[in-house]
Design an enzyme around this catalytic site. Structure first.
Site, mmCIF file in Angstrom:
data_model
loop_
_atom_site.group_PDB
_atom_site.id
_atom_site.type_symbol
_atom_site.label_atom_id
_atom_site.label_comp_id
_atom_site.label_asym_id
_atom_site.label_seq_id
_atom_site.Cartn_x
_atom_site.Cartn_y
_atom_site.Cartn_z
ATOM 1 N N HIS A 28 0.845 -1.195 0.000
ATOM 2 C CA HIS A 28 0.000 0.000 0.000
ATOM 3 C C HIS A 28 0.883 1.249 0.000
ATOM 4 O O HIS A 28 1.194 1.812 1.047
ATOM 5 C CB HIS A 28 -0.939 0.017 1.206
ATOM 6 N N GLU A 215 -11.847 3.025 5.877
ATOM 7 C CA GLU A 215 -10.928 4.006 6.470
ATOM 8 C C GLU A 215 -11.762 5.171 6.989
ATOM 9 O O GLU A 215 -12.057 5.277 8.166
ATOM 10 C CB GLU A 215 -9.888 4.470 5.445
ATOM 11 N N ASP A 293 1.349 4.086 2.898
ATOM 12 C CA ASP A 293 0.329 4.943 2.295
ATOM 13 C C ASP A 293 0.962 6.104 1.513
ATOM 14 O O ASP A 293 1.247 5.967 0.321
ATOM 15 C CB ASP A 293 -0.622 5.442 3.374
ATOM 16 N N ASP A 294 1.185 7.237 2.170
ATOM 17 C CA ASP A 294 1.756 8.434 1.536
ATOM 18 C C ASP A 294 2.838 9.028 2.433
ATOM 19 O O ASP A 294 2.579 9.991 3.168
ATOM 20 C CB ASP A 294 0.666 9.488 1.293
#
Length: 352
Positions: A28, A215, A293-294
């Site tokens: 991810h 989420e 994620d980011d």
């Protein structure tokens, strides 16, 4: 000191084994969100893009996306960062550095997620964009030794017809390194079932289904991913912890949740790291693959997630090793790569 201040931040050493040496798969990671903060500054300068203080101030931005205004701010920052990726060389640099960061964190396999429509206007269209991305992935994988594949993701806030176009594009490149099809952006907008045709196209072409869900919305969002999109994995999925029957279903079907603890807290899904219900998923037998994620916006990469789970959520090294195994098993890595990584996990755990 924030991870923004240097490329290879020290991790807390609460046990003898270094989590960076634990072999793991990374399932991810978003494309622009994988960028190093220093790279963003350099690309912004190169292309004359003015960055807001939130992206140039040397600290991860303060984010809370549990309301529409907060999500809009998060998406705006992401879009500004993405606007700095304008040439094939920029794409190559981003992918190479993402692989380098994963290699440092012990990742032997990376499945990076991208919506090519976001880059196509500057790179000559969808097909040239996919060619550039896949060439960059091949080169970065050879250079770093990290196995890499691509998951093409549609945007939930765009029309479902756009998603079908992307699904066909993804299938076209299934023999070049595209392994899956996803659905990202704010899950509170639109219905998963609106994208069922796109996911059917992807499945018929041999791609796995890995939509975001659970989420910002509750367990019903995860159920929609299972019922309407026939998800093989769920991006995030942490809100499934609120529904014991859903947990049983995920465990029975072996559907992995790609849990990203740092981003859950940064976006306000949970107030603090102790509240992330990873233990609930783990104890229920739901496969989990930790993800970053980011990192550009949340300030931490893959090994940091394992360090957080150890130090804050109390996972033992044996449990961290099992999380790593689950990430490998949930990946699309070839069998020989899986065997090598699983053996390396056993070696990490056996080391004193």
């Amino acid at each position: 000191m924030s991870p923004y201040h240097h490329e290879n931040p020290p991790l807390p050493r609460t046990a003898a084994r270094d989590v960076r040496l634990l072999p793991k798969a990374h399932l991810h990671l978003h494309f622009t969100g994988s960028m190093r903060p220093t790279t963003l500054l350099e690309l912004a300068d190169k292309h004359g893009v003015h960055l807001p203080e939130a992206l140039s101030g040397g600290e991860p931005p303060k984010l809370r996306a549990t309301d529409e205004r907060g999500w809009f701010r998060f998406q705006r920052l992401y879009d500004i960062a993405r606007s700095c990726l304008r040439t094939a060389e920029d794409i190559q640099r981003l992918v190479r550095e993402a692989a380098q960061e994963d290699a440092r964190d012990g990742s032997g396999w990376l499945e990076i997620q991208v919506d090519p429509t976001s880059y196509a206007p500057r790179l000559g269209g969808l097909v040239p964009t996919m060619e550039i991305i896949l060439d960059a992935v091949d080169a970065a994988s050879r250079e770093t030794g990290v196995g890499m594949r691509v998951l093409v993701a549609a945007n939930r806030v765009k029309h479902p017809l756009d998603a079908r176009t992307l699904a066909r594009l993804a299938v076209r490149y299934a023999d070049r390194g595209v392994i899956g099809f996803g659905l990202s952006n704010d899950e509170r907008r639109g219905f998963a079932r609106d994208f069922d045709r796109a996911f059917a196209i992807a499945r018929a072409g041999g791609l796995i289904a890995a939509p975001h869900g659970g989420e910002l919305s509750g367990p019903g969002s995860v159920r929609d991913c299972l019922d309407d999109l026939h998800a093989d994995r769920v991006g995030h999925g942490v809100r499934a912890a609120e529904d014991p029957r859903l947990l049983e279903r995920l465990a029975e079907r072996g559907v992995a949740c790609e849990v990203c603890p740092a981003s859950n807290v940064a976006l306000g899904v949970y107030e603090k790291a102790e509240d992330v219900p990873l233990r609930t998923l783990f104890d229920a037998g739901v496969p989990v693959a930790l993800g970053a994620d980011d990192p550009l916006l949340f300030g931490s990469r893959l090994a940091d997630q394992y360090a957080l789970v150890r130090s804050v959520l109390g996972f033992s090294d044996a449990e961290l090793a099992e999380l790593a195994r689950q990430s490998v098993r949930a990946s699309q890595a070839p069998e020989d790569v899986r065997k090598e990584m699983l053996s390396g996990i056993d070696d990490w755990l056996a080391a004193e």
